[in-house]
Design a protein around this motif. Structure first.
Motif, PDB file in Angstrom:
ATOM      1  N   THR A  95       0.729  -1.252   0.077  1.00 35.62           N
ATOM      2  CA  THR A  95      -0.131  -0.076  -0.048  1.00 35.62           C
ATOM      3  C   THR A  95       0.694   1.179   0.036  1.00 35.62           C
ATOM      4  N   GLU A  96       2.090   1.330  -0.130  1.00 28.94           N
ATOM      5  CA  GLU A  96       3.060   2.164   0.194  1.00 28.94           C
ATOM      6  C   GLU A  96       3.452   2.860  -1.138  1.00 28.94           C
ATOM      7  N   ARG A  97       4.090   2.262  -2.218  1.00 26.02           N
ATOM      8  CA  ARG A  97       4.623   2.471  -3.413  1.00 26.02           C
ATOM      9  C   ARG A  97       4.391   1.562  -4.572  1.00 26.02           C
ATOM     10  N   ILE A  98       4.665   2.184  -5.798  1.00 23.22           N
ATOM     11  CA  ILE A  98       4.601   1.241  -6.866  1.00 23.22           C
ATOM     12  C   ILE A  98       6.052   0.650  -6.887  1.00 23.22           C
ATOM     13  N   ILE A  99       6.033  -0.588  -7.179  1.00 32.78           N
ATOM     14  CA  ILE A  99       7.371  -1.253  -7.165  1.00 32.78           C
ATOM     15  C   ILE A  99       7.939  -0.856  -8.563  1.00 32.78           C
ATOM     16  N   PRO A 100       9.209  -0.474  -8.762  1.00 35.75           N
ATOM     17  CA  PRO A 100       9.594  -0.403  -9.978  1.00 35.75           C
ATOM     18  C   PRO A 100      10.103  -1.427 -11.018  1.00 35.75           C
ATOM     19  N   ARG A 113       2.715  -7.451 -17.736  1.00 31.86           N
ATOM     20  CA  ARG A 113       1.694  -6.566 -17.763  1.00 31.86           C
ATOM     21  C   ARG A 113       2.119  -5.109 -17.624  1.00 31.86           C
ATOM     22  N   ARG A 114       3.243  -4.807 -16.596  1.00 30.72           N
ATOM     23  CA  ARG A 114       3.547  -3.538 -16.562  1.00 30.72           C
ATOM     24  C   ARG A 114       4.455  -3.071 -17.877  1.00 30.72           C
ATOM     25  N   LEU A 115       5.278  -3.937 -18.145  1.00 29.88           N
ATOM     26  CA  LEU A 115       6.209  -3.706 -19.384  1.00 29.88           C
ATOM     27  C   LEU A 115       5.179  -3.391 -20.556  1.00 29.88           C
ATOM     28  N   ARG A 116       4.058  -4.044 -20.681  1.00 32.27           N
ATOM     29  CA  ARG A 116       3.018  -3.881 -21.890  1.00 32.27           C
ATOM     30  C   ARG A 116       2.488  -2.449 -21.725  1.00 32.27           C
ATOM     31  N   LYS A 117       1.995  -2.098 -20.483  1.00 34.81           N
ATOM     32  CA  LYS A 117       1.488  -0.950 -20.278  1.00 34.81           C
ATOM     33  C   LYS A 117       2.436   0.034 -20.512  1.00 34.81           C
ATOM     34  N   MET A 118       3.597   0.209 -19.970  1.00 35.17           N
ATOM     35  CA  MET A 118       4.687   1.179 -20.331  1.00 35.17           C
ATOM     36  C   MET A 118       4.739   1.353 -21.848  1.00 35.17           C
ATOM     37  N   ALA A 119       4.903   0.264 -22.448  1.00 32.05           N
ATOM     38  CA  ALA A 119       5.034   0.317 -24.069  1.00 32.05           C
ATOM     39  C   ALA A 119       3.802   1.016 -24.644  1.00 32.05           C
ATOM     40  N   LEU A 120       2.670   0.728 -23.952  1.00 27.54           N
ATOM     41  CA  LEU A 120       1.237   1.244 -24.786  1.00 27.54           C
ATOM     42  C   LEU A 120       1.518   2.734 -24.516  1.00 27.54           C
ATOM     43  N   ARG A 121       2.012   3.396 -23.140  1.00 26.91           N
ATOM     44  CA  ARG A 121       2.055   4.683 -22.975  1.00 26.91           C
ATOM     45  C   ARG A 121       3.165   5.380 -23.770  1.00 26.91           C
TER      46      ARG A 121
END
Length: 132
Positions: A95-100, A113-121
């Motif tokens: 609940t504290e921070r988003i893990i890099p 999922r995070r990698l795909r989201k970053m690529a889409l952005r």
């Protein structure tokens, strides 16, 4: 021919002239506001007044109940239970921070999922920069 023109002029005088004299204009007219309350008109129509939502100030209720959880007109808010009645996994949530991305394991679904989201952005930002 003269009989025809005489008949047309008679027709105009008896049927058309009264209809033209009493016809109403078809121009757009602003509707009259109700006598009791006037609303301000903005560019998109009448401006809605903001509703004031009451805020709970009772400390005892804030500590023992989940305020706002009851969306029905009858009943009461959900009572908070002791920690032992909740599952153990609930207390291990981050609940504290988003893990890099660097700290995530590449073998997990969360990483991809995070990698795909970053690529889409990134692609969306680059497509905004392109000019026609």
């Amino acid at each position: 021919m003269s009989n025809l023109t005489a008949a047309l002029s008679l027709f105009r005088q008896r049927l058309m002239a009264p209809a033209l004299a009493t016809s109403a204009r078809c121009y757009a007219v602003k509707p009259a506001a109700p006598a009791g309350k006037k609303k301000k008109l903005g560019k998109l129509g009448p401006i809605m007044e903001k509703k004031v939502i009451p805020v709970e100030t009772d400390a005892n209720k804030l500590v023992n109940y989940v305020c706002g959880s009851n969306y029905l007109k009858t009943g009461e808010d959900v009572k908070i239970k002791p920690d032992s009645e909740y599952p153990d996994w609930l207390w291990t949530l981050n609940t504290e921070r988003i893990i890099p991305l660097d700290e995530l394991d590449p073998n997990t679904k969360q990483y991809w999922r995070r990698l795909r989201k970053m690529a889409l952005r990134r692609n969306n930002q680059l497509s905004k920069l392109k000019k026609f």
